[in-house]
Design an enzyme around this catalytic site. Structure first.
Site, PDB file in Angstrom:
ATOM      1  N   HIS A 155      15.391  78.231  16.352  1.00  0.00           N
ATOM      2  CA  HIS A 155      15.262  78.811  17.689  1.00  0.00           C
ATOM      3  C   HIS A 155      16.631  79.236  18.172  1.00  0.00           C
ATOM      4  O   HIS A 155      17.646  78.608  17.838  1.00  0.00           O
ATOM      5  CB  HIS A 155      14.660  77.784  18.663  1.00  0.00           C
ATOM      6  CG  HIS A 155      14.172  78.384  19.942  1.00  0.00           C
ATOM      7  ND1 HIS A 155      15.012  78.633  21.007  1.00  0.00           N
ATOM      8  CD2 HIS A 155      12.932  78.793  20.334  1.00  0.00           C
ATOM      9  CE1 HIS A 155      14.303  79.158  21.995  1.00  0.00           C
ATOM     10  NE2 HIS A 155      13.061  79.274  21.621  1.00  0.00           N
ATOM     11  N   ASP A 198       6.101  78.169  18.090  1.00  0.00           N
ATOM     12  CA  ASP A 198       5.272  79.253  17.547  1.00  0.00           C
ATOM     13  C   ASP A 198       4.615  78.895  16.224  1.00  0.00           C
ATOM     14  O   ASP A 198       3.660  79.548  15.808  1.00  0.00           O
ATOM     15  CB  ASP A 198       6.118  80.515  17.347  1.00  0.00           C
ATOM     16  CG  ASP A 198       6.719  81.017  18.640  1.00  0.00           C
ATOM     17  OD1 ASP A 198       5.948  81.241  19.581  1.00  0.00           O
ATOM     18  OD2 ASP A 198       7.949  81.163  18.717  1.00  0.00           O
TER      19      ASP A 198
END
Length: 429
Positions: free
Chosen positions: A308, A366
């Site tokens: 991320h 995700d």
């Protein structure tokens, strides 16, 4: 925000200036360079604004090194477990979690605004049936200002409040209708006897020809997904909303701008990319070869759903999403889902592989969300739309905070010009 009493002295040629160090409640200290152009006649260069604090905010805090996400001080893990999405929306807007009475009142107010002006139905007929739902969202949300004139006076607190409530209430209706339009099914109107998440599922999947009962496990999963995506500090779409809002644009236009920014595959389309990656791998036996391609910098193959931009440890939302994924699949009786099988094995290998561990590439939110949404019957074209439904609460909260900030200024980034110097048009022309 307060001054630490410490400052940084910068000397540039014959000029010297001091810049105070500011401190917030949590997080790194910030060097205040607002006078750097006036004092030293230079600007800073920070592509992507990754090292620049463009605003002061009390809404969301992230510690990427420790894997911490707080909304108004509350950990995301506690909010996902103990709160509902409307309660989190209330928290983002007003700064405190509501008690039972305020929560019930807030939900009732939201329900009173879920209907769209009937003429807005005509908007959908203007789109092709194969239009992407995000295109429909951008156009329709931007058009709300043509119908709700009493909510666009940003100088009036009551007007700002009304627009915020309307957006939170109407975005799910627009999103569900965008889906219904693309599949050629009749629009389903919102129901005030359902919760926020239940209502969205009803508008997505109910049909006028037969009764529809919302599965409580799926409703809770949807509520949790919305909570996990409600706000995430100054990301690309939130910064877009703030930048648009700094011009004095009405809130509907600002949220439409946020939706447009979210549509980019590098921002809102990551969970769809995870499903595509798993489909390309095809079988768990192909994972080792795929991992080797990921490690090869020249292959162009990326490991989607890991790592991320902000979190350098683990994404605190990922474990919640993983548990939710198992709850949904168990409820639906999906025991041998090939995508989940692939995902579990890929995660196991990646978190044990020194290459990924060294680079702190852990699963993010995700990685499992796409599997959940697919299992619930939500098509990939709607994944980013669902993200927008959730993030609208954060966007409008950030917008309100910005508008109400004393001394708020229009956003105006500077640039490093590398084009041609001044030149004259030849007389022969």
């Amino acid at each position: 925000m307060s001054t630490t009493g410490v400052s940084a002295k910068v000397t540039l040629g014959e000029k010297t200036a001091e810049f105070p160090l500011l401190t917030g409640t949590l997080g790194q200290d910030v060097l205040d360079i607002r006078r750097i152009a006036a004092d030293l006649d230079v600007f800073t260069f920070d592509p992507g604004y990754g090292e620049t604090a463009a605003c002061e905010s009390k809404i969301t805090f992230i510690d990427g090194e420790k894997g911490v996400l707080l909304h108004r001080g509350y950990p995301i893990e506690q909010l996902a477990e103990r709160a509902t999405f409307p309660e989190v929306a209330y928290l983002l807007l007003y700064g405190e979690l509501p008690d039972k009475a305020k929560s019930a009142e807030f939900e009732q107010v939201i329900k009173s605004h879920t209907l769209l002006h009937e003429q807005i139905r005509n908007f959908f007929n203007g789109f092709r049936r194969d239009a992407h739902p995000m295109a429909i969202m951008c156009g329709t949300v931007g058009g709300l200002s043509a119908f709700y004139h009493d909510g666009i006076d940003i100088s009036n607190e009551a007007s700002r409040e009304l627009s915020a409530l309307r957006l939170i209430a109407k975005i799910p209706t627009i999103a569900a209708w965008a889906y219904k339009y693309t599949v050629g099914e009749p629009f389903v109107y919102p129901r005030n006897d359902l919760t926020y998440a239940e209502n969205f599922l009803s508008m997505m999947f109910a049909k006028p020809s037969e009764p529809y009962v919302v599965n409580p496990v799926l409703a809770r999963a949807m509520d949790r997904i919305l909570i996990l995506h409600a706000d995430h500090e100054q990301n690309a779409s939130t910064s877009t909303v703030r930048l648009a809002g700094s011009t004095g644009a009405n809130p509907f236009a600002c949220i439409a701008a946020g939706i447009a920014a979210l549509w980019g595959p590098a921002h809102g389309g990551a969970n769809e990319a995870v499903l595509k990656m798993l489909a390309e791998i095809g079988h768990r036996d192909n994972i080792p070869a795929f991992i080797e391609k990921v490690k090869d910098k020249n292959s162009g193959v990326r490991l989607m759903g890991f790592g991320h931009r902000v979190y350098k440890n683990f994404d605190p939302r990922a474990k919640i999403m993983q548990a939710t994924c198992h709850e949904v699949l168990n409820e639906l009786g999906i025991k041998d889902d090939p995508l989940l099988d692939l995902a579990v094995e890929l995660e196991r290998i990646a978190v044990e592989d020194e290459y990924f561990v060294k680079r702190k590439l852990y699963p993010n939110v995700d990685f499992y969300s796409g599997i959940i949404l697919k299992a619930m019957g939500i098509p990939t074209s709607m994944f980013t739309v669902l993200f927008a439904v959730a993030r609208t609460t954060g966007w409008i909260s950030q917008w309100k905070e910005m508008i109400e900030e004393p001394g708020q200024r229009i956003g105006r980034p500077r640039q490093l010009y590398t084009g041609s110097p001044r030149r004259d048009i030849p007389a022969s022309l």
